[in-house]
Design a protein around this motif. Structure first.
Motif: not given
Length: 388
Positions: A323-332, A346-362
């Protein structure tokens, strides 16, 4: 010679004959003086003998009173069969009372504890570059707006290895995010030809369970392929499918054994799903390591990776990091939700072809919507930082 002189000379001669200088005297052996035993020494010896007699008598009396009891209670049981032949003692459980719920491996047919493989781990660990302190400060500012939320965040950039770490090594309840290591272990077993994605399992009442997923409402004994069970486990977060797959893999013990072989020491499965008590646990860093190795050809084959990413790309819950990602981003990814914890990894693929891992526990007050708000804002903040 006068009489007086003659007498003196004679006396001196006798003296010379009888006197021998000290350095010319023969050496004599010195004999020690004989030891005389005193009255006190005799008394000590007599007291020692009395004490010895008393000690022997006390030990004998103690042995005669305890050994028969011990023989009847313990030793006799090993030689005389019990009259209750259907009742058998579980000596393994008596010696290791915690093995049933702490075991993570098998040794000679018995449950055992095993530490993480640190010398030759099967997974490749993340190579961290510079710490993204600016991003960390932004995330901490967001967290300060939600004092009732205790977060754990880990972000890792594929291009640079730069990372952000907020409580990333703290153990958290995983809820349904624990299904990621179950999925990975499933495909590791498939690659070892221990089972196939085409194998089928019946849905029995033993596996049916409440919580998320649609299998709980399906007909008894209906059959599902391993591929179908894996898909609904991830996309619908189906608890019944997860329990079926864990049982097919050899139970929680075998999954934990695999996790230790990967080299992870803070991730473990302790309860069948749903884990409302939060006993299945991990850390944000461990989950990031699992995500990274899904894309590691030395750990999983290309076919396994494509299947896993296909499942993770169709997760129904898109209300957290997605829900915090813009259109064009892919999230696995895979989400987790119990009363006291909300999370996403998961793993985020940004609209400008960057790639990063993000993990959030709350961690949050029970079912508090503030947990969701924090995750969405944190996700948006991370994305904007990574694409700038």
């Amino acid at each position: 010679m006068p009489e007086l002189a003659r007498r003196y000379t004679s006396n001196y001669s006798d003296y010379r004959q009888s006197y021998t200088p000290r350095y010319e005297r023969p050496m004599h052996t010195v004999h020690p003086m004989p030891v005389r035993r005193t009255v006190n020494e005799k008394k000590v010896k007599r007291n020692y003998l009395i004490h010895k007699i008393i000690s022997v008598a006390f030990v004998s009396l103690l042995g005669l009173s305890i050994l028969p009891v011990g023989f009847n209670k313990v030793t006799k049981g090993f030689f005389n069969p019990t009259p209750y032949k259907n009742v058998k003692a579980d000596y393994q459980q008596m010696l290791f009372p915690t093995s049933n719920y702490l075991a993570n491996d098998w040794f000679m047919g018995q449950r055992a504890l095993r530490g993480a493989e640190v010398k030759k781990p099967q997974m490749t660990f993340l190579k961290e570059g510079n710490q993204l302190t600016e991003l960390e400060n932004q995330l901490k500012n967001i967290a300060s707006m939600y004092p009732s939320i205790h977060p754990s965040v880990y972000v890792w950039d594929y291009d640079t290895g730069n990372y952000a770490d907020i409580n990333a090594d703290e153990s958290f309840a995983t809820a349904s995010i624990i299904k990621l290591p179950v999925l990975v272990q499933l495909f590791r077993s498939i690659e070892k030809n221990q089972l196939s994605i085409y194998d089928e399992m019946p849905l029995t009442e033993y596996y049916r369970t409440e919580g998320s997923g649609s299998l709980q409402f399906k007909a008894a004994n209906s059959k599902y392929s391993i591929d179908n069970l894996a898909r609904v486990m991830i996309t619908e977060s189906d608890n019944s499918a997860t329990n079926m797959l864990m049982a097919r893999l050899g139970s929680m013990t075998d999954i934990n054994s695999g996790i230790r072989q990967w080299g992870l020491s803070h991730t473990y499965v302790q309860t069948w799903l749903p884990d409302l008590g939060g006993t299945n646990r991990s850390t944000a860093r461990d989950m990031a390591t699992i995500l990274y190795n899904i894309d590691n050809p030395k750990f999983l084959s290309t076919d396994s990776r494509e299947k896993i990413f296909d499942y993770m790309g169709h997760v129904h819950n898109n209300r957290l990091i997605a829900a915090g990602l813009p259109a064009g981003a892919t999230f696995l990814h895979k989400t987790g939700d119990i009363g006291k914890m909300l999370g996403d990894a998961g793993i985020v693929y940004t609209a400008n072809h960057k790639k990063y891992i993000i993990v959030i526990f709350a961690n949050r007050p029970h079912n508090s919507p503030l947990g969701k708000e924090f995750i969405v804002k944190a996700s948006e903040t991370v994305y904007n930082y990574m694409v700038k």
